[in-house]
Design a protein around this motif. Structure first.
Motif, PDB file in Angstrom:
ATOM      1  N   ARG A   1      -1.659  53.986 -85.176  1.00  0.00           N
ATOM      2  CA  ARG A   1      -0.645  52.928 -85.021  1.00  0.00           C
ATOM      3  C   ARG A   1      -1.135  51.574 -85.534  1.00  0.00           C
ATOM      4  O   ARG A   1      -0.446  50.951 -86.336  1.00  0.00           O
ATOM      5  CB  ARG A   1      -0.176  52.863 -83.571  1.00  0.00           C
ATOM      6  CG  ARG A   1       0.758  54.026 -83.250  1.00  0.00           C
ATOM      7  CD  ARG A   1       1.362  53.937 -81.845  1.00  0.00           C
ATOM      8  NE  ARG A   1       2.274  55.038 -81.631  1.00  0.00           N
ATOM      9  CZ  ARG A   1       1.914  56.234 -81.199  1.00  0.00           C
ATOM     10  NH1 ARG A   1       0.656  56.494 -80.947  1.00  0.00           N
ATOM     11  NH2 ARG A   1       2.807  57.183 -81.024  1.00  0.00           N
TER      12      ARG A   1
ATOM     13  N   GLN B   1       1.057  61.231 -75.353  1.00  0.00           N
ATOM     14  CA  GLN B   1       0.537  60.848 -74.036  1.00  0.00           C
ATOM     15  C   GLN B   1       1.592  61.172 -72.982  1.00  0.00           C
ATOM     16  O   GLN B   1       2.771  60.885 -73.186  1.00  0.00           O
ATOM     17  CB  GLN B   1       0.219  59.353 -74.008  1.00  0.00           C
ATOM     18  CG  GLN B   1      -0.451  58.873 -72.751  1.00  0.00           C
ATOM     19  CD  GLN B   1      -1.882  59.366 -72.582  1.00  0.00           C
ATOM     20  OE1 GLN B   1      -2.536  59.767 -73.539  1.00  0.00           O
ATOM     21  NE2 GLN B   1      -2.375  59.340 -71.383  1.00  0.00           N
TER      22      GLN B   1
ATOM     23  N   PRO C   1       1.664  60.219 -69.240  1.00  0.00           N
ATOM     24  CA  PRO C   1       1.039  59.581 -68.082  1.00  0.00           C
ATOM     25  C   PRO C   1       1.382  60.294 -66.779  1.00  0.00           C
ATOM     26  O   PRO C   1       2.529  60.683 -66.553  1.00  0.00           O
ATOM     27  CB  PRO C   1       1.611  58.162 -68.098  1.00  0.00           C
ATOM     28  CG  PRO C   1       2.160  57.962 -69.469  1.00  0.00           C
ATOM     29  CD  PRO C   1       2.541  59.314 -69.963  1.00  0.00           C
TER      30      PRO C   1
ATOM     31  N   ASN D   1      -6.846  60.481 -71.894  1.00  0.00           N
ATOM     32  CA  ASN D   1      -6.119  59.300 -71.454  1.00  0.00           C
ATOM     33  C   ASN D   1      -6.597  58.109 -72.273  1.00  0.00           C
ATOM     34  O   ASN D   1      -7.543  57.431 -71.909  1.00  0.00           O
ATOM     35  CB  ASN D   1      -6.339  59.045 -69.961  1.00  0.00           C
ATOM     36  CG  ASN D   1      -5.523  57.887 -69.460  1.00  0.00           C
ATOM     37  OD1 ASN D   1      -4.526  57.509 -70.054  1.00  0.00           O
ATOM     38  ND2 ASN D   1      -5.947  57.305 -68.362  1.00  0.00           N
ATOM     39  N   TYR D   2      -5.931  57.850 -73.368  1.00  0.00           N
ATOM     40  CA  TYR D   2      -6.350  56.771 -74.244  1.00  0.00           C
ATOM     41  C   TYR D   2      -5.590  55.468 -73.988  1.00  0.00           C
ATOM     42  O   TYR D   2      -5.792  54.488 -74.671  1.00  0.00           O
ATOM     43  CB  TYR D   2      -6.210  57.174 -75.713  1.00  0.00           C
ATOM     44  CG  TYR D   2      -4.846  57.651 -76.124  1.00  0.00           C
ATOM     45  CD1 TYR D   2      -3.875  56.747 -76.530  1.00  0.00           C
ATOM     46  CD2 TYR D   2      -4.531  58.997 -76.118  1.00  0.00           C
ATOM     47  CE1 TYR D   2      -2.622  57.176 -76.912  1.00  0.00           C
ATOM     48  CE2 TYR D   2      -3.283  59.442 -76.504  1.00  0.00           C
ATOM     49  CZ  TYR D   2      -2.329  58.527 -76.901  1.00  0.00           C
ATOM     50  OH  TYR D   2      -1.089  58.952 -77.283  1.00  0.00           O
ATOM     51  N   LEU D   3      -4.727  55.468 -72.990  1.00  0.00           N
ATOM     52  CA  LEU D   3      -3.955  54.260 -72.703  1.00  0.00           C
ATOM     53  C   LEU D   3      -4.600  53.373 -71.647  1.00  0.00           C
ATOM     54  O   LEU D   3      -4.041  52.360 -71.264  1.00  0.00           O
ATOM     55  CB  LEU D   3      -2.528  54.631 -72.281  1.00  0.00           C
ATOM     56  CG  LEU D   3      -1.700  55.331 -73.356  1.00  0.00           C
ATOM     57  CD1 LEU D   3      -0.333  55.694 -72.812  1.00  0.00           C
ATOM     58  CD2 LEU D   3      -1.568  54.444 -74.582  1.00  0.00           C
ATOM     59  N   GLY D   4      -5.766  53.741 -71.147  1.00  0.00           N
ATOM     60  CA  GLY D   4      -6.468  52.909 -70.179  1.00  0.00           C
ATOM     61  C   GLY D   4      -6.872  53.708 -68.960  1.00  0.00           C
ATOM     62  O   GLY D   4      -6.549  54.880 -68.810  1.00  0.00           O
TER      63      GLY D   4
END
Length: 196
Positions: free
Chosen positions: A35, A67, A69, A111-114
């Protein structure tokens, strides 16, 4: 004195030749989350000349999976997020990268979003989730990646990491190029790792 020095040198044991270096030891790796680095897989492919101009040997691509979540058991680690492109786009990116002398390593961090990279110890230590990751490793290797990057490696048992490393390194690459499993840590002081 010169004769004595020559005799010492002649009798000294020979050093073994150094082993040949693998591709990841010969140059840098460029991190390219799709992205921000081109928007999608075609955008990344369009920027490969920039990466090769920096004398890089590899591209750390991804994460590429969708993703989900809060639902780790249904996380499709072996699938490509359709907003990034198609599997044909992925295959074309791999071919273009290899023509330019770049190996592609896939970031497979769940989990690459935090937060926790492995969504907590209950997930990281779950054998069924570990099997899901193992299947995803096999699928992406069959698709032609040269290895994997896993963030939050300290959240995993060393035996699990060793199993995944063996799977990565021992699956026969079609082009004969060795494969690699790399890990990153989110710890500020890696010496404090509880599991290492």
């Amino acid at each position: 004195m010169l004769g004595a020095a020559a005799a010492i040198v002649a009798r000294a044991p020979r050093c073994r030749p150094l082993p040949p270096k693998t591709w990841w030891e010969l140059g840098g790796l460029y991190r390219a989350p799709p992205r921000p680095f081109g928007g999608n897989l075609k955008g990344v492919e369009a920027r490969l000349d920039h990466v090769t101009g920096l004398q890089m040997r590899g591209l750390v691509l991804g994460p590429l999976h969708p993703q989900s979540p809060g639902d780790p058991q249904n996380l499709p680690l072996d699938q490509l997020d359709p907003t990034l492109g198609t599997l044909q786009d992925f295959s074309q990116l791999l071919q273009t990268a290899k023509k330019k002398g770049l190996q592609v390593i896939l970031d497979l961090t769940p989990n690459y979003l935090g937060g926790d990279a492995w969504m907590g110890q209950a997930v990281a230590g779950d054998p069924s989730f570990q099997q899901k990751v193992k299947r995803a490793l096999s699928v992406w290797l069959e698709r032609g990646v040269s290895g994997f990057f896993l963030d939050g490696i300290e959240e995993l048992e060393p035996s699990v990491v060793a199993e995944w490393r063996n799977l990565t390194e021992q699956q026969d690459p079609p082009d004969g190029v060795p494969r690699v499993l790399m890990g990153g840590t989110r710890l500020r002081a890696p010496g404090r790792c509880r599991r290492c």
